[in-house]
Write a protein that holds these residues in place. Structure first.
Motif, short mmCIF file in Angstrom:
data_model
loop_
_atom_site.label_atom_id
_atom_site.label_comp_id
_atom_site.label_asym_id
_atom_site.label_seq_id
_atom_site.Cartn_x
_atom_site.Cartn_y
_atom_site.Cartn_z
N ALA A 180 58.29 -19.94 9.03
CA ALA A 180 57.20 -18.98 8.93
C ALA A 180 56.08 -19.28 9.94
CB ALA A 180 56.64 -18.97 7.51
N LEU A 181 55.77 -20.56 10.12
CA LEU A 181 54.72 -20.93 11.08
C LEU A 181 55.13 -20.60 12.51
CD1 LEU A 181 53.55 -24.34 9.55
CD2 LEU A 181 52.28 -22.18 9.59
N ALA B 278 64.38 -15.45 6.70
CA ALA B 278 64.85 -16.79 6.35
C ALA B 278 63.80 -17.55 5.56
CB ALA B 278 65.22 -17.56 7.63
N ALA B 279 62.54 -17.45 5.99
CA ALA B 279 61.47 -18.23 5.37
C ALA B 279 61.12 -17.75 3.97
CB ALA B 279 60.22 -18.19 6.25
N LEU C 296 53.24 -12.17 -1.77
CA LEU C 296 52.09 -11.50 -1.18
C LEU C 296 52.24 -11.40 0.33
CD1 LEU C 296 49.18 -13.14 -3.24
CD2 LEU C 296 50.11 -10.83 -3.51
N GLY C 297 52.69 -12.51 0.95
CA GLY C 297 52.88 -12.50 2.39
C GLY C 297 53.96 -11.53 2.83
N ALA C 298 55.10 -11.53 2.12
CA ALA C 298 56.19 -10.60 2.47
C ALA C 298 55.76 -9.15 2.28
CB ALA C 298 57.42 -10.91 1.61
N GLY C 299 54.96 -8.90 1.25
CA GLY C 299 54.47 -7.55 1.02
C GLY C 299 53.56 -7.06 2.13
N GLY D 114 50.21 -12.51 7.09
CA GLY D 114 51.25 -12.50 6.07
C GLY D 114 52.22 -13.66 6.23
N LEU D 115 52.57 -13.97 7.48
CA LEU D 115 53.47 -15.11 7.72
C LEU D 115 52.80 -16.43 7.34
CD1 LEU D 115 54.97 -13.91 11.11
CD2 LEU D 115 56.26 -14.33 9.01
#
Length: 457
Positions: free
Chosen positions: A435-436, A271-272, A362-365, A330-331
């Motif tokens: 995400a947090l 979702a984020a 970058l975070g999703a990766g 990453g999150l």
């Protein structure tokens, strides 16, 4: 070379079912114009596919284990091809939504069998290479979708984003028939019909209620009724699975804090990181006047390209760390990227989004590849297929949930109004919150407890 032909067959199907999530995003404004579709309709064009895919993944996996993975994969490809044609010729938005849901049925049959086919086809080093290539195709599909959708929509017509699937389906069927060997599980369970029905009804009712809230408001009976039905359906699903001798989803897995934390993180991460992109694309095209190609390049490619780059360069090293660390970091990167996009305003141009989209990518990766291996590591080996299916199910549900929730933020505002940019800012702030929360859940539930020792003397 011949030994890699089954891998080609599997990768073609995987590419198709994943690219059809992002390829549609760029075409939404054109679909809205041609079929006179409103925001709710566009949400269902996305969520109809995601819901069907999520609801049937676990059941499709059980069917494949019992009746044959090659057979199930071929059936999935056939359904996907027929439904793609129905999408392309859809005369109304309701017909398109129904065809998209049928696409999700085919996608579930394909997605549920790909890992099992590779697992029984390859051994040793070849298996590692096969899964590495398959993972890269996952990332490439996400990256290629926006650009392909933009090119087809701008230079041909939005219907071509579905027609282009047909020759690929034919090639994938040919490779599968010629090269993939049939396999079944000796411990295959029966198809959990009650569980599948109750899960599908509960998920659909909840998402329907959330989407209706965009127009009717949170206190409307048209919203409260479906939400109540969804909660009741969830309770019935839990009761059914508890009593089932062969449940679609073994609920005892959720007694493991780490497993629960990872599933929640997968749901909120989807979702984020991705669910606001449809509204970004609409803003780029309708408010700023960009064409579909530019919208794909500016609104989605920075994110998917960054994710693909991380997977290619750092994927192997990320697997060596304790899972909670790369997933948590990453999150946080995703949250930072969402916050960076929140500066968008009425006078902003498209470039204001790009730094934040790169951070999200970058975070999703970092998160998504580690999530998969971490979930499988938390369950017994005989439950690995079910655990992987649960992960993919909740990822798709997270996307559907996010699209529906974010849609309520844009109630009573059109892309041509300056307020739309402010609502977009509110949306990515909400995404950052998701995400947090996910990062906090991961740290609390998956971080190993520190054992304290007392020294005597």
């Amino acid at each position: 070379m011949r030994k890699w032909l089954p891998l080609i067959a599997v990768c073609l199907g995987t590419f198709l079912l994943l690219v059809d999530v992002t390829i549609v995003i760029v075409a939404l404004p054109s679909i809205a114009a041609h079929l006179d579709a409103g925001p709710n309709d566009l949400a269902w064009v996305l969520d109809g596919y995601a819901l069907a895919l999520a609801a049937l993944l676990l059941g499709a996996g059980a069917l494949a284990d019992r009746y044959g993975r090659r057979r199930t994969y071929l059936i999935g490809l056939s359904i996907f091809g027929v439904s793609s044609l129905l999408c392309a010729v859809a005369p109304t938005v309701n017909t398109l939504v129904a065809a998209r849901a049928l696409q999700g049925v085919g996608g579930a049959a394909m997605f549920a069998t790909t890992v099992a086919i590779l697992n029984v086809t390859y051994r040793g080093r070849d298996r590692g290479v096969a899964f590495g290539v398959w993972g890269a195709v996952n990332g490439a599909a996400t990256a290629a979708g926006p650009l392909a959708g933009g090119l087809l929509t701008e230079h041909l017509d939005w219907r071509w984003i579905f027609l282009v699937n047909l020759p690929i389906v034919v090639v994938a069927v040919w490779f599968t028939l010629r090269t993939v060997t049939e396999s079944r599980s000796d411990r295959a369970g029966r198809f959990d019909i009650p569980g599948t029905i109750t899960f599908t009804l509960a998920a659909t009712a909840v998402v329907y209620g959330l989407i209706r809230a965009t127009d009717d408001g949170w206190t409307s009976p048209a919203v409260l009724g479906p939400l109540a039905l969804g909660l009741a359906g969830t309770a019935v699903f839990i009761a059914v699975e508890r009593r089932s001798a062969a449940p679609m989803l073994d609920l005892d897995l959720f007694r493991r804090p780490a497993f629960t934390g990872l599933i929640v993180a997968a749901f909120l991460c989807q979702a984020a990181a991705f669910a606001y992109l449809p509204y970004t694309t609409i803003w780029l095209q309708r408010a700023l006047g960009h064409g579909p190609v530019d919208a794909g390049l500016l609104g989605a490619l920075p994110l998917s390209g960054a994710a693909l780059l991380v997977g290619a360069l750092a994927g192997r090293f990320l697997q060596q760390a304790r899972p909670w660390l790369p997933i948590g970091l990453g999150l946080l990167l995703i949250a930072a990227g969402d916050l960076a996009q929140s500066v968008v305003g009425a006078d902003s141009g498209a470039a204001v989004l790009i730094p934040g989209l790169i951070l999200v990518g970058l975070g999703a990766g970092v998160v998504l590849p580690v999530l998969s291996s971490a979930v499988l590591a938390e369950v017994p080996h005989e439950r690995s297929g079910m655990a992987g299916g649960a992960l993919n199910t909740f990822r798709q549900l997270g996307f559907a949930f996010g699209v529906a929730i974010f849609g309520t933020v844009f109630a009573d505002v059109s892309p041509q109004q300056s307020a739309y940019a402010d609502r977009l800012s509110d949306t990515v702030l909400l995404a950052a919150g998701f995400a947090l929360v996910a990062a906090l859940v991961v740290v609390l539930l998956t971080r190993p407890r520190v054992e304290r020792t007392v020294k005597i003397g």
